[in-house]
Write a protein that holds these residues in place. Structure first.
Motif, PDB file in Angstrom:
ATOM      1  N   ASP A  28      63.097  51.219  -5.944  1.00  0.00           N
ATOM      2  CA  ASP A  28      61.960  50.737  -5.068  1.00  0.00           C
ATOM      3  C   ASP A  28      62.093  49.232  -4.700  1.00  0.00           C
ATOM      4  O   ASP A  28      62.192  48.884  -3.380  1.00  0.00           O
ATOM      5  N   SER A  29      62.183  48.343  -5.521  1.00  0.00           N
ATOM      6  CA  SER A  29      62.127  46.988  -5.507  1.00  0.00           C
ATOM      7  C   SER A  29      63.056  46.586  -6.680  1.00  0.00           C
ATOM      8  O   SER A  29      62.471  46.603  -7.707  1.00  0.00           O
ATOM      9  N   THR A  30      63.781  45.675  -6.436  1.00  0.00           N
ATOM     10  CA  THR A  30      64.426  44.985  -7.738  1.00  0.00           C
ATOM     11  C   THR A  30      63.643  44.001  -8.583  1.00  0.00           C
ATOM     12  O   THR A  30      63.553  43.983  -9.751  1.00  0.00           O
ATOM     13  N   GLY A  56      61.286  47.182  -0.660  1.00  0.00           N
ATOM     14  CA  GLY A  56      61.771  45.707  -0.723  1.00  0.00           C
ATOM     15  C   GLY A  56      60.182  44.718  -0.248  1.00  0.00           C
ATOM     16  O   GLY A  56      59.718  45.247   0.793  1.00  0.00           O
ATOM     17  N   ARG A  57      60.108  43.793  -1.035  1.00  0.00           N
ATOM     18  CA  ARG A  57      59.076  43.168  -0.611  1.00  0.00           C
ATOM     19  C   ARG A  57      59.435  41.507  -0.370  1.00  0.00           C
ATOM     20  O   ARG A  57      60.212  40.965  -1.053  1.00  0.00           O
ATOM     21  N   GLY A  58      58.641  41.076   0.378  1.00  0.00           N
ATOM     22  CA  GLY A  58      58.822  39.378   0.769  1.00  0.00           C
ATOM     23  C   GLY A  58      57.711  38.740   0.399  1.00  0.00           C
ATOM     24  O   GLY A  58      56.936  39.228  -0.118  1.00  0.00           O
ATOM     25  N   ARG A  59      57.808  37.441   0.812  1.00  0.00           N
ATOM     26  CA  ARG A  59      56.646  36.313   0.686  1.00  0.00           C
ATOM     27  C   ARG A  59      55.490  37.053   1.531  1.00  0.00           C
ATOM     28  O   ARG A  59      55.732  37.486   2.562  1.00  0.00           O
ATOM     29  N   ARG A  60      54.349  36.453   0.932  1.00  0.00           N
ATOM     30  CA  ARG A  60      52.898  36.468   1.650  1.00  0.00           C
ATOM     31  C   ARG A  60      52.739  38.127   1.989  1.00  0.00           C
ATOM     32  O   ARG A  60      52.089  38.365   3.197  1.00  0.00           O
ATOM     33  N   ALA A 124      69.088  30.262  11.776  1.00  0.00           N
ATOM     34  CA  ALA A 124      68.218  31.606  11.497  1.00  0.00           C
ATOM     35  C   ALA A 124      68.294  31.985  10.048  1.00  0.00           C
ATOM     36  O   ALA A 124      69.175  31.590   9.305  1.00  0.00           O
ATOM     37  N   LYS A 125      67.332  32.732   9.704  1.00  0.00           N
ATOM     38  CA  LYS A 125      67.051  33.010   8.108  1.00  0.00           C
ATOM     39  C   LYS A 125      68.113  33.901   7.767  1.00  0.00           C
ATOM     40  O   LYS A 125      67.965  35.055   8.133  1.00  0.00           O
ATOM     41  N   VAL A 126      68.887  33.698   6.716  1.00  0.00           N
ATOM     42  CA  VAL A 126      69.804  34.358   6.249  1.00  0.00           C
ATOM     43  C   VAL A 126      69.573  34.782   4.728  1.00  0.00           C
ATOM     44  O   VAL A 126      70.212  36.143   4.364  1.00  0.00           O
TER      45      VAL A 126
HETATM   46  C1  BTN Z   1      61.041  36.455   1.713  1.00  0.00           C
HETATM   47  O1  BTN Z   1      60.045  36.947   2.299  1.00  0.00           O
HETATM   48  O2  BTN Z   1      61.557  35.393   2.245  1.00  0.00           O
HETATM   49  C2  BTN Z   1      61.483  36.637   0.170  1.00  0.00           C
HETATM   50  C3  BTN Z   1      62.165  37.847   0.497  1.00  0.00           C
HETATM   51  C4  BTN Z   1      62.689  38.398  -0.941  1.00  0.00           C
HETATM   52  C5  BTN Z   1      63.433  39.646  -0.847  1.00  0.00           C
HETATM   53  C6  BTN Z   1      64.207  40.059  -2.087  1.00  0.00           C
HETATM   54  S1  BTN Z   1      65.274  41.286  -1.909  1.00  0.00           S
HETATM   55  C7  BTN Z   1      65.495  41.428  -3.648  1.00  0.00           C
HETATM   56  C8  BTN Z   1      64.057  41.186  -4.322  1.00  0.00           C
HETATM   57  N1  BTN Z   1      63.384  42.538  -4.395  1.00  0.00           N
HETATM   58  C9  BTN Z   1      62.064  42.622  -3.447  1.00  0.00           C
HETATM   59  O3  BTN Z   1      61.500  43.554  -3.338  1.00  0.00           O
HETATM   60  N2  BTN Z   1      62.266  41.506  -2.908  1.00  0.00           N
HETATM   61  C10 BTN Z   1      63.394  40.454  -3.289  1.00  0.00           C
END
Ligand code: BTN
Length: 256
Positions: A28-30, A56-60, A124-126
């Motif tokens: 699901d997500s690391t 996978g989840r990101g910020r905010r 650009a965001k990498v």
């Molecule tokens: C951002 O929004 O800039 C942060 C992104 C972080 C993504 C990574 S991928 C590995 C780890 N597992 C997740 O669910 N999110 C982080």
């Protein structure tokens, strides 16, 4: 290796001493897996890597597109420093990503850091970094998960936040091996010398330093001049009236 279900071949991937790998083809997500392991008592240095994430989840509260070919990894840390200093680990992580990508990015490309912990390739965001933690223990921090996503083979289309990928045949295994080594190195330096050295190296490649930025906070958007970092990593802004404001959390937008 992780348990049999979903376990992934690691191609002989070597991590630095003190790190142990749990690899998955799909999860699901690391970050979520690292959190589960943390609450189950897994040790400092547990590394969760997946070839693909389904959530996978990101910020905010944003999601992070997680198709095979890119790197998705989370490091479970149990820092010995107080919780008040743990946010500095996001800068150490960005430096580790930046120095890793210096070995893989195309010749002639430029790499920069964008507050708080984005890494930009040609503007650009990498890469994105997501820190998650839980309180407790003698330092006030029971565990901290550093989740890192690096676009290696492809990147999402995003007009508001332009993205990039490394290309040039960079594989997740090869990039993870270098990333773990650079992160271990920065963590060790931070333990010995504090945040100063990392702050200096980050600032030397900070995108937009000295120029105008827009910062989107939870309930307001502010404009100012990006004046540097506070000693603890806060974003220092000079506002139009000349006053200074320290930002602890927000989304930074640089002029196009
Ligand atoms: C951002 O929004 O800039 C942060 C992104 C972080 C993504 C990574 S991928 C590995 C780890 N597992 C997740 O669910 N999110 C982080």
């Amino acid at each position: 290796m992780a348990g049999a279900e979903g376990a992934s071949a690691t191609g002989g991937l070597m991590l630095p001493p003190g790190f142990s790998l749990r690899a998955h083809d799909e999860i699901d997500s690391t970050n979520e897996e690292a959190r589960r392991l943390a609450t189950g008592g897994a040790p400092h240095g547990t590394v969760v890597w997946a070839r693909r994430q389904t959530a996978g989840r990101g910020r905010r509260g944003r999601s992070w597109v997680s198709e095979p070919g890119n790197l998705f990894v989370s490091f479970l840390l149990r820092p010995s420093k107080p919780a008040s200093e743990a946010a500095q680990i996001s800068f150490l992580s960005a430096l580790a990503v930046g120095e890793t990508l210096d070995r893989f990015r195309p010749a002639g490309s430029t790499l920069a850091y964008k507050w708080p912990n984005d890494v930009l390739l040609d503007g650009a965001k990498v890469s994105g970094i997501l820190l998650e933690s839980a309180g407790g223990g003698p330092t006030g921090l029971a565990w901290l998960v550093v989740g890192i996503g690096i676009n290696l083979a492809h990147h999402p289309d995003d007009v508001e936040r332009p993205a990039a990928h490394v290309g040039a045949g960079a594989t997740p295994e090869a990039v993870l091996a270098v990333l773990a080594e650079r992160l271990a190195s920065w963590l060790a330096r931070w333990e010995c010398d504090g945040f100063g050295p990392a702050r200096d190296v980050w600032l030397a490649r900070a995108a937009g330093l000295g120029g105008p930025v827009t910062v989107r906070l939870a309930n307001e958007t502010i404009e100012g001049t990006f004046d540097g970092l506070g000693p603890d990593g806060t974003l220092s802004l000079i506002l139009a009236d000349g006053s200074r404001r320290a930002i602890t959390a927000g989304d930074v937008f640089l002029p196009a």
